[in-house]
Design a protein around this motif. Sequence first.
Motif, PDB file in Angstrom:
ATOM      1  N   ILE A   1      54.076  46.597  33.029  1.00  0.00           N
ATOM      2  CA  ILE A   1      55.312  47.033  33.697  1.00  0.00           C
ATOM      3  C   ILE A   1      55.101  48.380  34.367  1.00  0.00           C
ATOM      4  N   ALA A   2      54.360  49.280  33.709  1.00  0.00           N
ATOM      5  CA  ALA A   2      54.086  50.589  34.308  1.00  0.00           C
ATOM      6  C   ALA A   2      53.277  50.428  35.595  1.00  0.00           C
ATOM      7  N   ASN A   3      52.309  49.500  35.612  1.00  0.00           N
ATOM      8  CA  ASN A   3      51.531  49.245  36.832  1.00  0.00           C
ATOM      9  C   ASN A   3      52.414  48.701  37.945  1.00  0.00           C
ATOM     10  N   ALA A   4      53.356  47.812  37.582  1.00  0.00           N
ATOM     11  CA  ALA A   4      54.270  47.258  38.584  1.00  0.00           C
ATOM     12  C   ALA A   4      55.127  48.363  39.199  1.00  0.00           C
TER      13      ALA A   4
ATOM     14  N   GLU B   1      38.845  41.722  47.109  1.00  0.00           N
ATOM     15  CA  GLU B   1      37.769  42.498  46.506  1.00  0.00           C
ATOM     16  C   GLU B   1      38.300  43.428  45.415  1.00  0.00           C
ATOM     17  N   VAL B   2      39.567  43.901  45.555  1.00  0.00           N
ATOM     18  CA  VAL B   2      40.168  44.732  44.512  1.00  0.00           C
ATOM     19  C   VAL B   2      40.567  43.861  43.324  1.00  0.00           C
ATOM     20  N   LYS B   3      41.122  42.699  43.615  1.00  0.00           N
ATOM     21  CA  LYS B   3      41.591  41.787  42.564  1.00  0.00           C
ATOM     22  C   LYS B   3      40.445  41.361  41.646  1.00  0.00           C
ATOM     23  N   GLU B   4      39.242  41.229  42.203  1.00  0.00           N
ATOM     24  CA  GLU B   4      38.098  40.799  41.409  1.00  0.00           C
ATOM     25  C   GLU B   4      37.643  41.875  40.419  1.00  0.00           C
ATOM     26  N   ARG B   5      38.065  43.144  40.633  1.00  0.00           N
ATOM     27  CA  ARG B   5      37.542  44.240  39.808  1.00  0.00           C
ATOM     28  C   ARG B   5      38.597  44.926  38.933  1.00  0.00           C
TER      29      ARG B   5
ATOM     30  N   PHE C   1      37.859  51.208  36.568  1.00  0.00           N
ATOM     31  CA  PHE C   1      38.149  50.916  37.975  1.00  0.00           C
ATOM     32  C   PHE C   1      39.637  51.154  38.225  1.00  0.00           C
ATOM     33  N   THR C   2      39.949  51.971  39.222  1.00  0.00           N
ATOM     34  CA  THR C   2      41.345  52.272  39.528  1.00  0.00           C
ATOM     35  C   THR C   2      41.506  52.513  41.014  1.00  0.00           C
ATOM     36  N   THR C   3      42.677  52.166  41.517  1.00  0.00           N
ATOM     37  CA  THR C   3      43.016  52.451  42.914  1.00  0.00           C
ATOM     38  C   THR C   3      43.979  53.636  43.014  1.00  0.00           C
ATOM     39  N   LYS C   4      44.309  54.240  41.873  1.00  0.00           N
ATOM     40  CA  LYS C   4      45.221  55.386  41.872  1.00  0.00           C
ATOM     41  C   LYS C   4      44.465  56.641  42.270  1.00  0.00           C
TER      42      LYS C   4
ATOM     43  N   GLU D   1      45.902  60.399  38.310  1.00  0.00           N
ATOM     44  CA  GLU D   1      47.024  59.495  38.072  1.00  0.00           C
ATOM     45  C   GLU D   1      46.681  58.385  37.089  1.00  0.00           C
ATOM     46  N   GLY D   2      45.411  58.102  36.883  1.00  0.00           N
ATOM     47  CA  GLY D   2      45.043  57.026  35.970  1.00  0.00           C
ATOM     48  C   GLY D   2      43.566  57.086  35.647  1.00  0.00           C
ATOM     49  N   THR D   3      43.219  56.458  34.491  1.00  0.00           N
ATOM     50  CA  THR D   3      41.823  56.445  34.044  1.00  0.00           C
ATOM     51  C   THR D   3      41.123  55.139  34.362  1.00  0.00           C
ATOM     52  N   GLY D   4      41.852  54.100  34.774  1.00  0.00           N
ATOM     53  CA  GLY D   4      41.229  52.803  35.051  1.00  0.00           C
ATOM     54  C   GLY D   4      41.026  51.971  33.807  1.00  0.00           C
ATOM     55  N   LEU D   5      41.699  52.336  32.676  1.00  0.00           N
ATOM     56  CA  LEU D   5      41.536  51.585  31.432  1.00  0.00           C
ATOM     57  C   LEU D   5      42.738  50.714  31.095  1.00  0.00           C
TER      58      LEU D   5
END
Length: 713
Positions: free
Chosen positions: A609-612, A652-656, A662-665, A669-673
């Motif tokens: 929910i936080a990602n959404a 390509e983002v969805k696959e990772r 891995f983060t797009t933030k 803003e985020g650690t990618g975990l």
Amino acid sequence: MKILLMATYLLFLNVMAFAYKADTLVIGNNQSTRLTNTYFYELDDPKELLTINEVVKSNSFHACKNPLPFLGFTKPATWLRFNLRNNANEPYLFISTGPSIIDTFDLYYVDKQDLKIHHLSINAQHDKLGFQNFTYIKCPIEQGVSKTIYLHIKSKSPTIIPISIYDESAFFKTRSTVNIISGAFTGILVISILYNLFLFFIIRDRSYLYYAFYIICLGLTQALLRGYGNSLINNRVLLNDYVIPITRVCFGSTILIFANEFLQLKTNLKKWYKYYMLLYTVYFVVLVFIFIGYTAFAYTLITINLTTIVLALLVIGLYLYKNGFKPAKLFMLAWGLFLIATLLSVSRNNNLIPYNWLTVNVTPLSLVIGIVLFSAALADKINFYRNETIGLQNFAISVARENERLTTEQNILLENKVKERTIELINANKDLSRIIDNLKSTQHQLVDTEKMASLGRLTAGVAHEINNPINFVSSNIMPLRLDFDELFTLVDKYESVVNQPNDARLVQEASDYRQNVDPVFIKAEINTLLNGIEEGARRTTEIVKSLFTFSSTDELVLKKLDINKAILANLLILRSTIPWYIQIKTMLNDIEPLNCYAGKINQMFINLIANAIHAIKAKEKQEDETITIITQDLKGYISIEITDTGTGMADEVKERIFEPFFTTKNVGEGTGLGLSIVFGIIEKHHGSINVISSPGSGTTFIILLPKAKPQTN
């Protein structure tokens, strides 16, 4: 003037045509004679428009410049006229053709008694004497009588038509000799076929199989050329227009296939192999002409392509022999002989050399010799490869011995190296074990850091969220205290009156104070203030419970969890982080409680929910944004769909997205975990997660959790 010159020229040709007078052909006992241009006149009929009556009355017969009758591509049919006298004892003579492809062979003569034209045809008489393989006519002529014979001959194959006249004894003797020779030739072919098939099944070399096919097609071609097909196929059109030319195509194709396999052309002739394959294409074109009815042109193409094949194989054999391929020697000799025979046969058919026994039989003789040479070539090929194999084996043995020596020396060096490397590997393994332990520790620390970071961000929001219900309590305490003070003062005044009931002043003061404070209003106000305090306490309790549920994510105890209530509780925790422009839509169907690790499932909801929310906030412009949560009870599974109207993701983002770190933030803003932890939680519950997303169209996470109790890890 031109007309006069043309008339003079035509008159000269007519005079020259009749200036030559053909001899009468006389046949005696035990005698046979070939019909040459000494005895016959010829009448051209290229379009086959003349009838026998017109032919008998025609004055256009002329002397022939060719020694024997010849039919070409532009002259597929002709008429012959000659005088025949029978001096033999029998009242008939035999008129026969040699090994040629004949479509029509009709004989006509005029009976001097009844002046009628009599017609004899090979199709009506050829099988009465048991010589089905011969093209002949039994012509009735009384002893000592001469007759004028008219022959109509037609063939689509450009060739010389040898015609011989026999008396009975000479005919039978000649036919018997031909049958003996044909039988011997057939025997040689059959023995060669069986021998090569036998070798094929023993050696498994396809050269022998293809060579057997070549001999079979060779035998069929010669048998059909010499008339043996008449006993099997009574339809001469079918035989001459289709069977014979198709058999010749098969013969030429088997030559190409055998030569390709024997000489290994695909390996030995790489640069020019594609041009060799064009020879197959010519035969395909020939088949097309056969089936569309251009048989005469097909025969011409067959002759040209066969000559080309023989020349090409001769050149190829010479080239390979010079390049060290020794089996090509006998192969080249065989094709050289066959080339000479083919050239002699073509020259004979085109009247370039005499037509005699040698030129007639040069092709089958060369083929017999060629069979012997090819068999020797195949045997030589085996010896060649055997010698090569022995040489390779000897070389391999010497190499093996040298390798053995080198191996022994190397083994000593390698053993020392192995000892050194073993010690190094042991030390490296110890270092790797320490590194792995450090990595595991670091990973747990990072996961805990991510949890604490999430908890910290949520705690700040929860503190803000708790402030609202706490305000309910703090703002109601002062009015409630004032109300209680007024009530306590009123109670004190009434106690004074009770103690001194006769004191009118105290009674009046108590009555006046009661009128001022209005106890009914105070009672109602106290109840209202207490209700507000109670509501604030209840809401604070809910928030604290939700926060406690989230904080127990490391609890590894299976519990029954109401998924719908868990979603609502986590939405309550996150309420302070949800902007006003995002609408939360929930469609929570009735589902049974799930046996799961409750803390981890709640952490999964918080992260998703936080990602959404973050995906929607990342849009440049927000309007009518929603987060939709749907739960469904499926057979064996519980389905949870979380859909947002955020920025979406490229493939390509969805696959990772489930990769750790891995983060797009943006940085900080985020650690990618977050999603990596989600994936681990779902995997721990033996469930699955599917992502549907595209740029600008939002994202949907579909989680399937099994109802069965997950195995503890």
